[in-house]
Design a protein around this motif. Structure first.
Motif, PDB file in Angstrom:
ATOM      1  N   PRO A 135       0.793  -1.238   0.000  1.00 18.05           N
ATOM      2  CA  PRO A 135       0.000   0.000   0.000  1.00 18.05           C
ATOM      3  C   PRO A 135       0.821   1.283   0.000  1.00 18.05           C
ATOM      4  O   PRO A 135       0.449   2.257  -0.663  1.00 18.05           O
ATOM      5  N   ASN A 172       2.120   1.772  -3.559  1.00 14.12           N
ATOM      6  CA  ASN A 172       1.048   2.090  -4.506  1.00 14.12           C
ATOM      7  C   ASN A 172       0.581   3.524  -4.361  1.00 14.12           C
ATOM      8  O   ASN A 172       0.292   4.209  -5.362  1.00 14.12           O
ATOM      9  N   SER A 173       0.526   4.012  -3.128  1.00 12.32           N
ATOM     10  CA  SER A 173       0.122   5.396  -2.902  1.00 12.32           C
ATOM     11  C   SER A 173       1.219   6.368  -3.324  1.00 12.32           C
ATOM     12  O   SER A 173       0.958   7.389  -3.978  1.00 12.32           O
ATOM     13  N   GLY A 181       1.498   6.572  -7.015  1.00 15.79           N
ATOM     14  CA  GLY A 181       0.232   6.873  -7.685  1.00 15.79           C
ATOM     15  C   GLY A 181      -0.272   5.715  -8.524  1.00 15.79           C
ATOM     16  O   GLY A 181      -0.911   5.921  -9.556  1.00 15.79           O
ATOM     17  N   LEU A 221      -5.340   1.798  -5.916  1.00 21.07           N
ATOM     18  CA  LEU A 221      -5.799   1.263  -4.636  1.00 21.07           C
ATOM     19  C   LEU A 221      -6.149  -0.211  -4.800  1.00 21.07           C
ATOM     20  O   LEU A 221      -7.082  -0.560  -5.523  1.00 21.07           O
ATOM     21  N   ASN A 230       3.393  -0.233   6.660  1.00 16.11           N
ATOM     22  CA  ASN A 230       2.483  -0.776   5.661  1.00 16.11           C
ATOM     23  C   ASN A 230       1.223  -1.356   6.275  1.00 16.11           C
ATOM     24  O   ASN A 230       0.184  -1.419   5.619  1.00 16.11           O
ATOM     25  N   GLN A 284      -0.751   1.767   6.393  1.00 17.79           N
ATOM     26  CA  GLN A 284      -1.195   2.179   5.057  1.00 17.79           C
ATOM     27  C   GLN A 284      -2.260   1.238   4.487  1.00 17.79           C
ATOM     28  O   GLN A 284      -3.136   1.681   3.737  1.00 17.79           O
ATOM     29  N   VAL A 343      -5.562   2.911   2.996  1.00 20.27           N
ATOM     30  CA  VAL A 343      -5.973   2.675   1.611  1.00 20.27           C
ATOM     31  C   VAL A 343      -7.378   2.086   1.573  1.00 20.27           C
ATOM     32  O   VAL A 343      -8.219   2.475   0.758  1.00 20.27           O
ATOM     33  N   THR A 347     -10.063   4.670   2.118  1.00 24.45           N
ATOM     34  CA  THR A 347     -10.309   5.459   0.915  1.00 24.45           C
ATOM     35  C   THR A 347     -11.181   4.690  -0.064  1.00 24.45           C
ATOM     36  O   THR A 347     -12.123   5.239  -0.654  1.00 24.45           O
TER      37      THR A 347
END
Length: 441
Positions: free
Chosen positions: A295, A298-299, A302, A305, A335, A338, A342, A345
């Motif tokens: 995560p 990936n964030s 960019g 998700l 992580n 995160q 994620v 979101t």
């Protein structure tokens, strides 16, 4: 209070028995049947033992690039990743272009790999599935260091024989070279640890664009002949997915490309899986492969998700990975945080659908038991059950650290505070297979 009996008579610590709700050391010893001569190791009053984290996807040679980003995935690979990785094996790296006397790349590799192993151990990571570089000698250095420093590690020399989609300064010169070097790396790592209990090779086609059809077929054959683990990237970034579709029009999906080469097995680790279709998820589940959810990476890049709850609902094994240095931190605890964020979101974007949430309890499970499944160590790592290896971190919530405890918190709440505010300074000791491998001064 709980207690476990660890038997180290075979040269590595294995949990023989566990008891819970004991009140003192004497009663714990009695219930465990350990006898008064047993060595007792206790956590401090402000601390606890927790299973070692299992990083199911990390790039050892990228460690110096933590926190460096440029655009999205493919831009970042070109500017930072390939130059750094190549600098650990050749003086032809762009990083040495303006140097009249470039350093010894293998000395540089030893420095980087020593640091990444020491740091991940200090963060409580007892097992790591490492991508190395294309260079055999540099990969062997990583394996030797992991073995001597005591981290459980699966180490793969990356295959990159596609002459068009790899940098001219960082590629296998031919498919034959790629396969020969893969065997050389496998043979060396297995000579270090013939049992594969601590350090083992893992077949590593970097990702579909870096490999040819011929090399992927050959790597699939190697893995199936030897029953070795496999690791590769999949569906991390939309441009990457589009590139794979363009390169392999004969296959109907990214996962289909790997499956056509027999690379999807019950011992395959697929990194990211952010943009998998339903059909791809069904295929991965049918093959028994696992996904390493990264995560933070990936964030930061960019990439998107990852649908963790959907993957799990399809019956896919899911673990956690740092993807350092796509991820900005080598901390698995970061992580865990995160993974929670994620998912929140994702829940919001789906009309506040809270069934998509990954609570901290599940995120911790992903970083231990989930990752154990993904790296084919289910039942051996990730918990305190009899038969599991003593791969453990001792966590202390001491008063001068970042986790503030007032004394009235339940233990569940203390663990929550550790998840959200804890760090390296809370990890006091780390054991791998019963061997003390990291200790905070």
């Amino acid at each position: 209070m709980g207690a476990v009996l660890v038997n180290s008579s075979e040269g590595h610590g294995v949990i023989e028995k566990a008891v819970w709700n004991v009140t003192d050391v004497e009663s714990a010893l009695e219930q465990l049947g350990a006898g008064n001569n047993a060595t007792v190791i206790s956590a401090a009053d402000d601390g606890f033992f927790f299973p070692g984290f299992i990083d199911s996807h990390i790039h050892a040679p990228q460690y110096p690039n933590l926190g460096l980003f440029e655009g999205t995935l493919l831009d970042w690979l070109a500017k930072y990743t390939f130059p750094m990785e190549s600098s650990l094996s050749t003086t032809q790296s762009p990083l040495y272009a303006n140097s009249s006397t470039p350093p010894d790349p293998y000395a540089r590799a030893k420095e980087v790999y020593t640091e990444v192993i020491a740091k991940t151990l200090a963060y409580g990571t007892t097992t790591a599935s490492y991508f190395a570089t294309i260079d055999v000698e540099a990969t062997n250095i990583l394996a030797s260091l992991a073995y001597s420093m005591g981290q459980r590690a699966y180490i793969g020399r990356t295959c990159q024989d596609n002459q068009e989609y790899n940098p001219s300064y960082y590629k296998d010169e031919s498919t034959a070279e790629a396969i020969n070097n893969t065997w050389a790396s496998i043979n060396y790592i297995q000579s270090l640890d013939p049992t594969g209990d601590l350090v083992a090779p893992i077949v590593t086609p970097r990702f579909a664009p870096s490999c040819t059809n011929e090399s992927m077929t050959a790597l699939g054959e190697i893995a199936n002949q030897t029953d070795l683990r496999l690791q590769m990237h999949i569906s991390e970034n939309v441009k990457e997915v589009a590139l794979v579709a363009e390169m392999y029009p004969q296959q109907n999906s990214y996962a289909g490309v790997y499956d056509a080469h027999n690379l999807l097995t019950g011992r395959t680790v697929l990194a990211h899986g952010v943009h998998l279709s339903d059909d791809e998820m069904n295929l991965i589940a049918a093959r028994g492969s696992g996904v390493s959810h990264c995560p933070a990476s990936n964030s930061a890049l960019g990439s998107g998700l990852c649908q963790v709850r959907k993957l799990l609902s399809k019956g896919i094994k899911v673990g956690l990975g740092t993807d350092a240095a796509g991820g900005y931190s080598p901390s698995m605890l970061e992580n865990v945080r995160q993974a929670f964020l994620v998912s929140r979101t994702l829940s919001y974007l789906d009309n506040d659908n809270r069934t998509l949430d990954v609570p901290t309890t599940l995120a911790l499970w992903l970083g231990t038991m989930g990752s154990a499944q993904v790296v084919s160590m289910e039942g051996r790592l990730g918990g305190f059950e009899p038969g599991m290896l003593w791969d453990v971190q001792e966590v202390s919530l001491h008063s001068d650290g970042p986790v503030k405890i007032f004394g009235w918190e339940e233990w569940y709440e203390r663990v929550q505070k550790w998840v959200w505010n804890g760090g390296e300074e809370n990890v006091m000791r780390v054991w791998v297979g019963g061997r003390l491998v990291s200790q905070r001064d």
